[in-house]
Write a protein that holds these residues in place. Sequence first.
Motif, PDB file in Angstrom:
ATOM      1  N   PHE A  10       0.829  -1.208   0.000  1.00 18.01           N
ATOM      2  CA  PHE A  10       0.000   0.000   0.000  1.00 18.01           C
ATOM      3  C   PHE A  10       0.863   1.258   0.000  1.00 18.01           C
ATOM      4  O   PHE A  10       0.663   2.164  -0.820  1.00 18.01           O
ATOM      5  CB  PHE A  10      -0.924  -0.018   1.221  1.00 18.01           C
ATOM      6  N   TRP A  11       1.826   1.336   0.911  1.00 18.35           N
ATOM      7  CA  TRP A  11       2.627   2.550   1.030  1.00 18.35           C
ATOM      8  C   TRP A  11       3.551   2.738  -0.164  1.00 18.35           C
ATOM      9  O   TRP A  11       3.861   3.886  -0.529  1.00 18.35           O
ATOM     10  CB  TRP A  11       3.428   2.527   2.328  1.00 18.35           C
ATOM     11  N   SER A  12       4.010   1.667  -0.770  1.00 14.41           N
ATOM     12  CA  SER A  12       4.850   1.809  -1.963  1.00 14.41           C
ATOM     13  C   SER A  12       4.071   2.472  -3.091  1.00 14.41           C
ATOM     14  O   SER A  12       4.592   3.337  -3.808  1.00 14.41           O
ATOM     15  CB  SER A  12       5.387   0.443  -2.399  1.00 14.41           C
ATOM     16  N   ARG A  13       2.796   2.091  -3.273  1.00 14.78           N
ATOM     17  CA  ARG A  13       1.981   2.716  -4.312  1.00 14.78           C
ATOM     18  C   ARG A  13       1.658   4.163  -3.975  1.00 14.78           C
ATOM     19  O   ARG A  13       1.630   5.033  -4.847  1.00 14.78           O
ATOM     20  CB  ARG A  13       0.692   1.919  -4.517  1.00 14.78           C
ATOM     21  N   VAL A  14       1.395   4.424  -2.701  1.00 14.52           N
ATOM     22  CA  VAL A  14       1.036   5.791  -2.293  1.00 14.52           C
ATOM     23  C   VAL A  14       2.205   6.748  -2.472  1.00 14.52           C
ATOM     24  O   VAL A  14       2.076   7.827  -3.067  1.00 14.52           O
ATOM     25  CB  VAL A  14       0.555   5.796  -0.827  1.00 14.52           C
ATOM     26  N   LEU A  15       3.366   6.375  -1.980  1.00 23.04           N
ATOM     27  CA  LEU A  15       4.496   7.296  -1.964  1.00 23.04           C
ATOM     28  C   LEU A  15       5.108   7.507  -3.339  1.00 23.04           C
ATOM     29  O   LEU A  15       5.660   8.575  -3.615  1.00 23.04           O
ATOM     30  CB  LEU A  15       5.561   6.779  -0.990  1.00 23.04           C
ATOM     31  N   LEU A  16       5.016   6.509  -4.223  1.00 30.07           N
ATOM     32  CA  LEU A  16       5.637   6.641  -5.537  1.00 30.07           C
ATOM     33  C   LEU A  16       4.865   7.603  -6.444  1.00 30.07           C
ATOM     34  O   LEU A  16       5.464   8.298  -7.264  1.00 30.07           O
ATOM     35  CB  LEU A  16       5.763   5.266  -6.206  1.00 30.07           C
ATOM     36  N   GLN A  17       3.545   7.648  -6.318  1.00 32.50           N
ATOM     37  CA  GLN A  17       2.727   8.465  -7.228  1.00 32.50           C
ATOM     38  C   GLN A  17       2.234   9.768  -6.614  1.00 32.50           C
ATOM     39  O   GLN A  17       1.724  10.631  -7.337  1.00 32.50           O
ATOM     40  CB  GLN A  17       1.510   7.662  -7.689  1.00 32.50           C
ATOM     41  N   GLU A  18       2.389   9.923  -5.336  1.00 32.22           N
ATOM     42  CA  GLU A  18       1.757  11.052  -4.654  1.00 32.22           C
ATOM     43  C   GLU A  18       2.262  12.408  -5.156  1.00 32.22           C
ATOM     44  O   GLU A  18       1.471  13.306  -5.448  1.00 32.22           O
ATOM     45  CB  GLU A  18       1.996  10.926  -3.156  1.00 32.22           C
ATOM     46  N   ARG A  19       3.569  12.568  -5.253  1.00 32.77           N
ATOM     47  CA  ARG A  19       4.128  13.867  -5.644  1.00 32.77           C
ATOM     48  C   ARG A  19       3.686  14.260  -7.044  1.00 32.77           C
ATOM     49  O   ARG A  19       3.360  15.417  -7.303  1.00 32.77           O
ATOM     50  CB  ARG A  19       5.656  13.792  -5.559  1.00 32.77           C
ATOM     51  N   GLN A  20       3.656  13.298  -7.946  1.00 39.10           N
ATOM     52  CA  GLN A  20       3.232  13.585  -9.318  1.00 39.10           C
ATOM     53  C   GLN A  20       1.773  14.036  -9.368  1.00 39.10           C
ATOM     54  O   GLN A  20       1.433  15.011 -10.045  1.00 39.10           O
ATOM     55  CB  GLN A  20       3.422  12.342 -10.189  1.00 39.10           C
ATOM     56  N   ILE A  21       0.907  13.328  -8.643  1.00 37.10           N
ATOM     57  CA  ILE A  21      -0.514  13.674  -8.644  1.00 37.10           C
ATOM     58  C   ILE A  21      -0.734  15.045  -8.036  1.00 37.10           C
ATOM     59  O   ILE A  21      -1.469  15.882  -8.576  1.00 37.10           O
ATOM     60  CB  ILE A  21      -1.318  12.604  -7.881  1.00 37.10           C
ATOM     61  N   LEU A  22      -0.104  15.288  -6.908  1.00 33.52           N
ATOM     62  CA  LEU A  22      -0.299  16.559  -6.212  1.00 33.52           C
ATOM     63  C   LEU A  22       0.190  17.728  -7.064  1.00 33.52           C
ATOM     64  O   LEU A  22      -0.481  18.764  -7.172  1.00 33.52           O
ATOM     65  CB  LEU A  22       0.440  16.527  -4.875  1.00 33.52           C
ATOM     66  N   THR A  23       1.342  17.565  -7.687  1.00 31.92           N
ATOM     67  CA  THR A  23       1.877  18.634  -8.528  1.00 31.92           C
ATOM     68  C   THR A  23       0.966  18.899  -9.729  1.00 31.92           C
ATOM     69  O   THR A  23       0.703  20.055 -10.085  1.00 31.92           O
ATOM     70  CB  THR A  23       3.286  18.261  -9.015  1.00 31.92           C
ATOM     71  N   SER A  24       0.477  17.828 -10.357  1.00 39.63           N
ATOM     72  CA  SER A  24      -0.387  17.987 -11.532  1.00 39.63           C
ATOM     73  C   SER A  24      -1.671  18.721 -11.189  1.00 39.63           C
ATOM     74  O   SER A  24      -2.091  19.643 -11.905  1.00 39.63           O
ATOM     75  CB  SER A  24      -0.707  16.615 -12.135  1.00 39.63           C
ATOM     76  N   VAL A  25      -2.312  18.332 -10.090  1.00 41.20           N
ATOM     77  CA  VAL A  25      -3.583  18.952  -9.718  1.00 41.20           C
ATOM     78  C   VAL A  25      -3.391  20.415  -9.328  1.00 41.20           C
ATOM     79  O   VAL A  25      -4.142  21.304  -9.763  1.00 41.20           O
ATOM     80  CB  VAL A  25      -4.251  18.173  -8.573  1.00 41.20           C
ATOM     81  N   MET A  26      -2.366  20.711  -8.525  1.00 42.04           N
ATOM     82  CA  MET A  26      -2.183  22.077  -8.047  1.00 42.04           C
ATOM     83  C   MET A  26      -1.765  23.016  -9.182  1.00 42.04           C
ATOM     84  O   MET A  26      -2.220  24.163  -9.247  1.00 42.04           O
ATOM     85  CB  MET A  26      -1.135  22.100  -6.931  1.00 42.04           C
ATOM     86  N   GLU A  27      -0.908  22.544 -10.080  1.00 42.11           N
ATOM     87  CA  GLU A  27      -0.522  23.390 -11.214  1.00 42.11           C
ATOM     88  C   GLU A  27      -1.714  23.667 -12.115  1.00 42.11           C
ATOM     89  O   GLU A  27      -1.871  24.780 -12.627  1.00 42.11           O
ATOM     90  CB  GLU A  27       0.603  22.717 -11.995  1.00 42.11           C
ATOM     91  N   ALA A  28      -2.564  22.646 -12.303  1.00 39.18           N
ATOM     92  CA  ALA A  28      -3.760  22.867 -13.119  1.00 39.18           C
ATOM     93  C   ALA A  28      -4.730  23.819 -12.429  1.00 39.18           C
ATOM     94  O   ALA A  28      -5.389  24.628 -13.091  1.00 39.18           O
ATOM     95  CB  ALA A  28      -4.445  21.528 -13.397  1.00 39.18           C
ATOM     96  N   ALA A  29      -4.830  23.746 -11.101  1.00 41.86           N
ATOM     97  CA  ALA A  29      -5.743  24.630 -10.373  1.00 41.86           C
ATOM     98  C   ALA A  29      -5.327  26.090 -10.500  1.00 41.86           C
ATOM     99  O   ALA A  29      -6.181  26.985 -10.492  1.00 41.86           O
ATOM    100  CB  ALA A  29      -5.799  24.220  -8.901  1.00 41.86           C
ATOM    101  N   TYR A  30      -4.028  26.366 -10.624  1.00 42.35           N
ATOM    102  CA  TYR A  30      -3.569  27.740 -10.817  1.00 42.35           C
ATOM    103  C   TYR A  30      -4.013  28.295 -12.167  1.00 42.35           C
ATOM    104  O   TYR A  30      -4.314  29.486 -12.286  1.00 42.35           O
ATOM    105  CB  TYR A  30      -2.037  27.806 -10.718  1.00 42.35           C
ATOM    106  N   ARG A  31      -4.063  27.421 -13.187  1.00 41.59           N
ATOM    107  CA  ARG A  31      -4.360  27.890 -14.540  1.00 41.59           C
ATOM    108  C   ARG A  31      -5.831  27.712 -14.916  1.00 41.59           C
ATOM    109  O   ARG A  31      -6.465  28.632 -15.402  1.00 41.59           O
ATOM    110  CB  ARG A  31      -3.477  27.141 -15.547  1.00 41.59           C
ATOM    111  N   ASN A  32      -6.340  26.512 -14.699  1.00 36.47           N
ATOM    112  CA  ASN A  32      -7.694  26.186 -15.152  1.00 36.47           C
ATOM    113  C   ASN A  32      -8.342  25.256 -14.138  1.00 36.47           C
ATOM    114  O   ASN A  32      -7.882  24.118 -13.939  1.00 36.47           O
ATOM    115  CB  ASN A  32      -7.633  25.511 -16.532  1.00 36.47           C
ATOM    116  N   TRP A  33      -9.404  25.737 -13.502  1.00 37.36           N
ATOM    117  CA  TRP A  33     -10.043  24.961 -12.445  1.00 37.36           C
ATOM    118  C   TRP A  33     -10.676  23.684 -12.990  1.00 37.36           C
ATOM    119  O   TRP A  33     -10.616  22.635 -12.354  1.00 37.36           O
ATOM    120  CB  TRP A  33     -11.092  25.815 -11.750  1.00 37.36           C
ATOM    121  N   ASP A  34     -11.271  23.756 -14.152  1.00 37.35           N
ATOM    122  CA  ASP A  34     -11.895  22.568 -14.752  1.00 37.35           C
ATOM    123  C   ASP A  34     -10.866  21.494 -15.073  1.00 37.35           C
ATOM    124  O   ASP A  34     -11.137  20.293 -14.936  1.00 37.35           O
ATOM    125  CB  ASP A  34     -12.656  22.954 -16.023  1.00 37.35           C
TER     126      ASP A  34
END
Length: 202
Positions: A10-34
């Motif tokens: 469980f933790w291997s899957r969480v920690l490996l993808q977390e930074r990528q997901i968080l960065t993608s969502v937050m960068e998109a939220a700055y530009r386009n909420w949708d």
Amino acid sequence: MGVIFDRIWFWSRVLLQERQILTSVMEAAYRNWDAAVQIARDYREHPIGRFLYTPLQLKDPEPEVFHLAMESAADDELALMRRGDKILEAVIALSPLLGLLGTVLGLINSLGSISISDLGTASTAGVTLGIGESLISTAVGLVVAIISLAFYRLFQAFFFGQVRIFRKAGSDLEVLYRQKWLESGEETASKASPPFSSSKKS
């Protein structure tokens, strides 16, 4: 061991993808909420993705509702991250006691088979061997407890790291949403107010 392997996976899957997901969502939220909503929807299989998608999927909620939805999602995801902790806690507490119980029962069995007249004779050689074997249960119980405690502390460190990440990501996303909410409110107010006009009397 089943709980330990499950948590490692469980933790291997969480920690490996977390930074990528968080960065993608937050960068998109700055530009386009949708676009941020769409990215979070695509990562709903991941804890941080579900956490971010829960408030984002709401249709123009008030900031207080957005905050409550985020808190509820964080509580659910963090509770799932602690799955298996109670089992490890029980193993850590019970395994030394079970080992000690095995040692005591072995000693009772070994010492109960000799008499005072046998002391100092060759017949007591088997008793010492039985005592040595009875101590194995205590050693095994301690080994199990030590291994379980080491992994329990490791999983706890991962969990508290997630608490900090969820809190930081939630705060940043809420700030962005409040700015979006205020900007949309100002635009609505400017459209609703009539333009200033003056007329000259003739």
